[in-house]
Design a protein around this motif. Sequence first.
Motif, PDB file in Angstrom:
ATOM      1  N   GLY A  64       0.786  -1.225   0.000  1.00 53.25           N
ATOM      2  CA  GLY A  64       0.000   0.000   0.000  1.00 53.25           C
ATOM      3  C   GLY A  64       0.815   1.270   0.000  1.00 53.25           C
ATOM      4  N   VAL A  65       1.980   1.246   0.635  1.00 55.43           N
ATOM      5  CA  VAL A  65       2.837   2.437   0.654  1.00 55.43           C
ATOM      6  C   VAL A  65       3.408   2.694  -0.737  1.00 55.43           C
ATOM      7  N   SER A  66       3.839   1.648  -1.422  1.00 45.04           N
ATOM      8  CA  SER A  66       4.335   1.808  -2.797  1.00 45.04           C
ATOM      9  C   SER A  66       3.214   2.289  -3.715  1.00 45.04           C
ATOM     10  N   LEU A  67       2.012   1.759  -3.517  1.00 42.13           N
ATOM     11  CA  LEU A  67       0.858   2.203  -4.296  1.00 42.13           C
ATOM     12  C   LEU A  67       0.596   3.683  -4.037  1.00 42.13           C
ATOM     13  N   LEU A  68       0.639   4.082  -2.784  1.00 40.49           N
ATOM     14  CA  LEU A  68       0.462   5.486  -2.422  1.00 40.49           C
ATOM     15  C   LEU A  68       1.466   6.367  -3.161  1.00 40.49           C
ATOM     16  N   GLU A  69       2.727   5.987  -3.150  1.00 40.80           N
ATOM     17  CA  GLU A  69       3.766   6.774  -3.807  1.00 40.80           C
ATOM     18  C   GLU A  69       3.503   6.904  -5.306  1.00 40.80           C
ATOM     19  N   LYS A  70       3.094   5.804  -5.941  1.00 41.34           N
ATOM     20  CA  LYS A  70       2.818   5.838  -7.389  1.00 41.34           C
ATOM     21  C   LYS A  70       1.597   6.703  -7.693  1.00 41.34           C
ATOM     22  N   ILE A  71       0.564   6.591  -6.873  1.00 43.19           N
ATOM     23  CA  ILE A  71      -0.643   7.412  -7.090  1.00 43.19           C
ATOM     24  C   ILE A  71      -0.287   8.887  -6.968  1.00 43.19           C
ATOM     25  N   LYS A  72       0.424   9.244  -5.903  1.00 38.27           N
ATOM     26  CA  LYS A  72       0.748  10.652  -5.668  1.00 38.27           C
ATOM     27  C   LYS A  72       1.678  11.209  -6.745  1.00 38.27           C
ATOM     28  N   ALA A  73       2.536  10.368  -7.320  1.00 38.54           N
ATOM     29  CA  ALA A  73       3.429  10.813  -8.387  1.00 38.54           C
ATOM     30  C   ALA A  73       2.664  11.082  -9.678  1.00 38.54           C
ATOM     31  N   GLN A  74       1.657  10.249  -9.971  1.00 36.55           N
ATOM     32  CA  GLN A  74       0.933  10.376 -11.234  1.00 36.55           C
ATOM     33  C   GLN A  74      -0.382  11.139 -11.117  1.00 36.55           C
ATOM     34  N   TYR A  75      -1.057  11.006  -9.991  1.00 35.60           N
ATOM     35  CA  TYR A  75      -2.391  11.594  -9.816  1.00 35.60           C
ATOM     36  C   TYR A  75      -2.487  12.268  -8.442  1.00 35.60           C
ATOM     37  N   PRO A  76      -1.806  13.368  -8.247  1.00 36.57           N
ATOM     38  CA  PRO A  76      -1.768  13.985  -6.913  1.00 36.57           C
ATOM     39  C   PRO A  76      -3.133  14.426  -6.392  1.00 36.57           C
ATOM     40  N   GLU A  77      -4.105  14.584  -7.279  1.00 38.35           N
ATOM     41  CA  GLU A  77      -5.437  15.014  -6.849  1.00 38.35           C
ATOM     42  C   GLU A  77      -6.250  13.894  -6.190  1.00 38.35           C
ATOM     43  N   ILE A  78      -5.825  12.644  -6.358  1.00 37.44           N
ATOM     44  CA  ILE A  78      -6.545  11.515  -5.765  1.00 37.44           C
ATOM     45  C   ILE A  78      -6.147  11.387  -4.302  1.00 37.44           C
ATOM     46  N   SER A  79      -7.144  11.328  -3.446  1.00 36.91           N
ATOM     47  CA  SER A  79      -6.890  11.151  -2.013  1.00 36.91           C
ATOM     48  C   SER A  79      -6.713   9.669  -1.714  1.00 36.91           C
ATOM     49  N   VAL A  80      -5.766   9.358  -0.841  1.00 35.14           N
ATOM     50  CA  VAL A  80      -5.475   7.970  -0.484  1.00 35.14           C
ATOM     51  C   VAL A  80      -5.605   7.811   1.029  1.00 35.14           C
ATOM     52  N   ILE A  81      -6.415   6.846   1.440  1.00 39.71           N
ATOM     53  CA  ILE A  81      -6.551   6.497   2.848  1.00 39.71           C
ATOM     54  C   ILE A  81      -5.968   5.107   3.020  1.00 39.71           C
ATOM     55  N   LEU A  82      -4.976   4.983   3.902  1.00 35.10           N
ATOM     56  CA  LEU A  82      -4.327   3.698   4.143  1.00 35.10           C
ATOM     57  C   LEU A  82      -5.009   2.961   5.294  1.00 35.10           C
ATOM     58  N   LEU A  83      -5.140   1.653   5.133  1.00 38.17           N
ATOM     59  CA  LEU A  83      -5.726   0.788   6.152  1.00 38.17           C
ATOM     60  C   LEU A  83      -4.693  -0.267   6.533  1.00 38.17           C
ATOM     61  N   THR A  84      -4.595  -0.548   7.824  1.00 39.66           N
ATOM     62  CA  THR A  84      -3.649  -1.583   8.234  1.00 39.66           C
ATOM     63  C   THR A  84      -4.053  -2.230   9.547  1.00 39.66           C
ATOM     64  N   ALA A  85      -3.735  -3.482   9.649  1.00 35.13           N
ATOM     65  CA  ALA A  85      -3.950  -4.202  10.908  1.00 35.13           C
ATOM     66  C   ALA A  85      -2.716  -4.063  11.800  1.00 35.13           C
ATOM     67  N   TYR A  86      -1.667  -3.464  11.261  1.00 35.85           N
ATOM     68  CA  TYR A  86      -0.396  -3.367  11.981  1.00 35.85           C
ATOM     69  C   TYR A  86      -0.011  -1.905  12.167  1.00 35.85           C
ATOM     70  N   GLY A  87      -0.883  -1.143  12.768  1.00 37.04           N
ATOM     71  CA  GLY A  87      -0.666   0.293  12.895  1.00 37.04           C
ATOM     72  C   GLY A  87       0.331   0.667  13.975  1.00 37.04           C
ATOM     73  N   THR A  88       1.229   1.555  13.610  1.00 36.83           N
ATOM     74  CA  THR A  88       2.151   2.151  14.577  1.00 36.83           C
ATOM     75  C   THR A  88       2.195   3.644  14.297  1.00 36.83           C
ATOM     76  N   VAL A  89       2.603   4.407  15.268  1.00 42.26           N
ATOM     77  CA  VAL A  89       2.719   5.847  15.091  1.00 42.26           C
ATOM     78  C   VAL A  89       3.737   6.165  13.998  1.00 42.26           C
ATOM     79  N   GLU A  90       4.850   5.424  13.984  1.00 43.96           N
ATOM     80  CA  GLU A  90       5.894   5.662  12.990  1.00 43.96           C
ATOM     81  C   GLU A  90       5.360   5.447  11.575  1.00 43.96           C
ATOM     82  N   ASN A  91       4.596   4.350  11.387  1.00 46.69           N
ATOM     83  CA  ASN A  91       4.035   4.081  10.061  1.00 46.69           C
ATOM     84  C   ASN A  91       3.026   5.149   9.660  1.00 46.69           C
ATOM     85  N   ALA A  92       2.237   5.597  10.617  1.00 48.30           N
ATOM     86  CA  ALA A  92       1.245   6.641  10.326  1.00 48.30           C
ATOM     87  C   ALA A  92       1.932   7.927   9.894  1.00 48.30           C
ATOM     88  N   VAL A  93       2.968   8.315  10.600  1.00 43.02           N
ATOM     89  CA  VAL A  93       3.709   9.539  10.265  1.00 43.02           C
ATOM     90  C   VAL A  93       4.328   9.410   8.877  1.00 43.02           C
TER      91      VAL A  93
END
Length: 161
Positions: A64-93
């Motif tokens: 999902g992080v790699s997908l986020l990077e590709k989306i933001k590089a090509q389509y910055p207007e698209i909003s991305v919400i990440l979902l995870t079962a392994y949430g940490t503050v570091e990952n969120a930041v």
Amino acid sequence: MSAVLPLILVVDDEKNTRDGLSRFLGSLGHDAETAASGEEALRKIEKERPDIVLTDIRMPGMDGVSLLEKIKAQYPEISVILLTAYGTVENAVKAIKLGATHYLTKPVNLEELEFHIKKVLTQQSLREENRELRQELFRERFEAGQIIAHSRNMKEVLEIV
């Protein structure tokens, strides 16, 4: 934003999660599409340009992080919400620094998800309205009729323009 209903793409390798979120989003009045991988998501994004992408972080292949990077590089207007079962503050930041709109933990609190989707769609609508108003203001400010000229040569130039 989409012309009729907001389009939300749900990306998760778990079919039950994709289907459940898709049904929930449909019940809120959104058009929901699904993708089982980051690669499939990119193909769908290219064709359909969703307003929001909800993506799991941990998936085989492209995460999902790699997908986020590709989306933001090509389509910055698209909003991305990440979902995870392994949430940490570091990952969120990290996700927010990379351009994620939000970072939610699984199991997803549906009320919280609904709140964030409404917030994102409102922000997108305001950005679009702002863009349209700026264009209108620019057109009004720089119409040929708004320019005052005294010399005959300048008046002729304005007539041509």
